[in-house]
Design an enzyme around this catalytic site. Sequence first.
Site, PDB file in Angstrom:
ATOM      1  CG  ASP A  21      30.836  41.996  38.345  1.00 35.12           C
ATOM      2  OD1 ASP A  21      29.970  42.761  37.826  1.00 35.12           O
ATOM      3  OD2 ASP A  21      31.827  42.525  38.877  1.00 35.12           O
ATOM      4  N   GLY A  52      40.830  45.690  42.812  1.00 34.28           N
ATOM      5  CA  GLY A  52      42.406  45.807  42.605  1.00 34.28           C
ATOM      6  C   GLY A  52      42.823  45.956  41.332  1.00 34.28           C
ATOM      7  CB  VAL A  85      44.736  43.200  36.320  1.00 36.83           C
ATOM      8  CG1 VAL A  85      45.017  42.117  35.637  1.00 36.83           C
ATOM      9  CG2 VAL A  85      43.511  43.139  37.117  1.00 36.83           C
TER      10      VAL A  85
HETATM   11  N1  LIG Z   1      43.793  37.659  32.538  1.00 31.30           N
HETATM   12  C1  LIG Z   1      43.804  38.845  31.957  1.00 31.30           C
HETATM   13  N2  LIG Z   1      44.857  39.168  30.872  1.00 31.30           N
HETATM   14  C2  LIG Z   1      44.746  40.377  30.310  1.00 31.30           C
HETATM   15  N3  LIG Z   1      44.158  41.297  30.755  1.00 31.30           N
HETATM   16  C3  LIG Z   1      43.295  41.176  31.815  1.00 31.30           C
HETATM   17  C4  LIG Z   1      43.165  40.113  32.553  1.00 31.30           C
HETATM   18  N4  LIG Z   1      42.246  40.251  33.561  1.00 31.30           N
HETATM   19  C5  LIG Z   1      42.084  41.471  33.671  1.00 31.30           C
HETATM   20  N5  LIG Z   1      43.001  42.271  32.468  1.00 31.30           N
HETATM   21  C6  LIG Z   1      42.838  43.766  32.155  1.00 31.30           C
HETATM   22  O1  LIG Z   1      42.836  44.374  33.623  1.00 31.30           O
HETATM   23  C7  LIG Z   1      41.684  45.288  33.507  1.00 31.30           C
HETATM   24  C8  LIG Z   1      41.109  45.340  34.957  1.00 31.30           C
HETATM   25  O2  LIG Z   1      40.429  44.215  35.351  1.00 31.30           O
HETATM   26  P1  LIG Z   1      39.582  43.836  36.505  1.00 31.30           P
HETATM   27  O3  LIG Z   1      38.911  42.699  36.461  1.00 31.30           O
HETATM   28  O4  LIG Z   1      40.187  44.517  37.740  1.00 31.30           O
HETATM   29  O5  LIG Z   1      38.597  45.359  36.237  1.00 31.30           O
HETATM   30  P2  LIG Z   1      36.953  45.290  35.540  1.00 31.30           P
HETATM   31  O6  LIG Z   1      36.921  43.758  34.901  1.00 31.30           O
HETATM   32  O7  LIG Z   1      37.023  46.531  34.929  1.00 31.30           O
HETATM   33  O8  LIG Z   1      36.154  45.373  36.860  1.00 31.30           O
HETATM   34  P3  LIG Z   1      35.541  44.157  38.119  1.00 31.30           P
HETATM   35  O9  LIG Z   1      36.410  44.572  39.228  1.00 31.30           O
HETATM   36  O10 LIG Z   1      34.129  44.392  38.098  1.00 31.30           O
HETATM   37  O11 LIG Z   1      36.008  42.772  37.470  1.00 31.30           O
HETATM   38  C9  LIG Z   1      40.643  44.802  32.551  1.00 31.30           C
HETATM   39  O12 LIG Z   1      39.849  45.796  32.015  1.00 31.30           O
HETATM   40  C10 LIG Z   1      41.499  43.862  31.590  1.00 31.30           C
HETATM   41  O13 LIG Z   1      41.977  44.912  30.603  1.00 31.30           O
END
Ligand SMILES: Nc1ncnc2c1ncn2[C@@H]1O[C@H](COP(=O)(O)OP(=O)(O)OP(=O)(O)O)[C@@H](O)[C@H]1O
Length: 671
Positions: free
Chosen positions: A472, A359, A361
């Site tokens: 992951d 989803g 973030v």
């Molecule tokens: N704690 C955080 N602080 C700052 N930015 C964040 C944080 N968590 C996520 N993000 C940002 O949001 C983006 C989306 O994160 P998300 O974990 O949903 O996707 P992902 O890591 O690309 O895939 P996955 O769903 O496999 O984890 C990340 O690429 C990062 O840039």
Amino acid sequence: MGSSTRILFCLTMLSNIHFSLAQDENQFIYNGFNGANLHLDGVAKIHPNGLLQLTNTSILQKGYAFYKIPISFNTSSSALIPFPSFSTNFVFAIVSETPDMGGKGLAFAISPSMDFSQALASQYMGLFNISNNGLPTNHVLAIELDTVRNPEFEDINDNHVGIDVNGLKSVESAPAAYFSSEEGKNISLMLSNGDPMQLWMDYDAAKNILNVTLAPIRSLKPNRPLLSTPIDLSQVLLENMYVGFSSATGPTASEHYVLGWSFNRTGPAQNLETSKLPQLPPKRKSSQKRSINIVLPIAATVVLVIFIGAVYFIRKKKYEEVREDWETEYGPQRFSYKNLYIATKDFKETELLGAGGFGKVYRGTLPNSNLQIAVKRVSHDSKQGMKEFIAEIASMRRLSHRNLVQLLGYCRRKGELLLVYDYMPNGSLDKFLFSRIKQSLSWFHRFRVLKGVASALLYLHEEGEQVVLHRDIKSSNVLLDADFNGRLGDFGLARLYDHGTNPQTTHVVGTVGYLAPELSRNGKATIGTDVFAFGVFMLEVACGRRPTDLQGLPEEQSLADWVRSCMKRGAILDIIDPKLEGKYLIEEMELVLKVGLLCSHPFPAMRPNMRQVMQYLDGNANLPETDSSISTSSFTPSNEASEPVFSFSSSYGKRSAHSVSSNESILHKGR
Ligand SMILES: Nc1ncnc2c1ncn2[C@@H]1O[C@H](COP(=O)(O)OP(=O)(O)OP(=O)(O)O)[C@@H](O)[C@H]1O
Ligand SMILES: *[C@@H]1O[C@H](CO)[C@@H](O)[C@H](O)[C@H]1NC(C)=O
Ligand SMILES: *[C@@H]1O[C@H](CO)[C@@H](O)[C@H](O)[C@H]1NC(C)=O
Ligand SMILES: *[C@@H]1O[C@H](CO)[C@@H](O)[C@H](O)[C@H]1NC(C)=O
Ligand SMILES: *[C@@H]1O[C@H](CO)[C@@H](O)[C@H](O)[C@H]1NC(C)=O
Ligand SMILES: *[C@@H]1O[C@H](CO)[C@@H](O)[C@H](O)[C@H]1NC(C)=O
Ligand SMILES: *[C@@H]1O[C@H](CO)[C@@H](O)[C@H](O)[C@H]1NC(C)=O
Ligand SMILES: [Mg+2]
């Protein structure tokens, strides 16, 4: 004449007052804190009955109470006047809603300053921050009463007393207990059980011994201290120091109270009079029924309730949440939707940090504490499985490591789950490795990130109370904090797929390119499959290539195969990320490539564990000889590796975990 005598009289009065103040500066006794000469800060407050409350159960708060007048520890005195002995005695209580959901603790502290605005809550106890923890320039002595185990500070358990000098790694600590001379043995105490307890700290300056003694409120001072530590405080304490209490709550929270306190710089502190101490608030009862006999108040109340109800109903729709009975035990983890809504400015697009398989973030700032957070919105429908998952979130509360993105809590609404994390100002590592806009990360930082992530993974695998698999690992799940340290995020999130599914079926969670060959075959995540993904991640960082984007390589080759074949040919320069422009230490680079290949070995038995990986990276162990002729693809049925099965389902969003038969895989394509 008359007036001049009066003046004289007044002057005598003044000098008397001054004299008595000067005398009292270095010793005081408070059986309750009404009228006490205290400086309060943070969320600390004094109740009308004189009870000092340092924190309540709001998470990530700090509370302080310090004696306003600095105490003179004359360190410049010669041998004739020895550095003084001193002593303190206080009664405290730590109340948590359920005993094992408490956090974090309180400390008696002696500090050169009462300004702790730069200090952090949670494991930093409101006394230090990441950059000054442990520095001799702090000049802080603290006796910590700690109810959370933080492995990074080598805490012994989640219920201990420790002596801290300038930092949170205790000089000495012991599980909370006291020596009973009647029974002739040590008796354990549970700090966070809500009962008042006494603590004495006595420092003998001639012998340089610091004693700390703990006991329940009703018993006399035990004749054997819990801690008796040789320590020279003349280097720690300065001429003018403030004495008092600091308390902090973490992702979980307790109420921290002090009931009474005496301090004496020149001799043993007087014992407190327990009968004069203020009472703690009554323990909360689940239901309190009161009979009201008068009709008028009822009618008035009914009208008011209807009115408030109408207003509430209108507001409620906007902030509606799902809350079930079983969740009450997870109270402290729970964020209100309203707060998250305010924090993220109504989940505005400008606050969007990114979107992943689970989803979107969002960035946010919590209204009460100004704490920066990242909120992940995960859509879900299933009620089934949610309970187990929330229980898991609750158990993850104790997971805390400097290279993990701290999970702060959650909120549930109809059809969605919101997970709240620490905000990482520099975003995810993949942006630095692959983006054309952002500046690339230097080798120094890359190597440090790899070591940091390795230590976080070691922590998840081996150092917690139970084995936690990440499942992951990839560059987009590694985030960078303000100092560009790597922090592993999204740990345990893959578990969301396990719950509510039929145990007879298996499915694969993970991202294409990072999946161990045996994981694609049997769907069983293990420590070895995490190590495999970590190996791929290491190669990714060294090569600056996504494992899924291998343009110009033979179809079925994986990143590991390609690196292996180049290394075999001796063409190491072909592999290394050109964005590094040759600026790296060749020994470190070779080490990373070799350990990366070893971790992503197709045979699980050949892979090292994370403890070994740490040793290799720290140069504390030599790498075993490897057979570089092995190719990953020769062990992987190619249809599984190169043609992922995608599945979209309503229950958990894009990368959903509905049940699948054992030879089918749900894969998540790396972006
Ligand atoms: N704690 C955080 N602080 C700052 N930015 C964040 C944080 N968590 C996520 N993000 C940002 O949001 C983006 C989306 O994160 P998300 O974990 O949903 O996707 P992902 O890591 O690309 O895939 P996955 O769903 O496999 O984890 C990340 O690429 C990062 O840039
Ligand atoms: C804790 O105290 C703060 C500040 O006084 C207040 O805003 C917050 O609502 C309190 N939390 C609880 C759980 O009582
Ligand atoms: C501290 O000790 C020094 C040396 O003995 C003495 O001169 C000085 O007055 C003392 N200061 C205080 C504040 O007691
Ligand atoms: C840590 O605290 C010190 C002293 O209070 C302060 O100077 C420093 O800026 C703080 N560092 C961070 C990263 O907050
Ligand atoms: C009690 O605890 C103290 C301090 O932890 C320890 O040194 C001592 O050996 C213990 N005594 C007994 C009788 O267990
Ligand atoms: C500290 O404890 C030891 C051991 O019980 C005792 O001998 C000593 O007198 C104590 N010192 C002080 C200052 O209380
Ligand atoms: C401090 O110690 C002195 C000397 O032992 C004693 O007379 C005094 O009562 C003590 N004061 C307090 C507040 O404990
Ligand atoms: Mg992620």
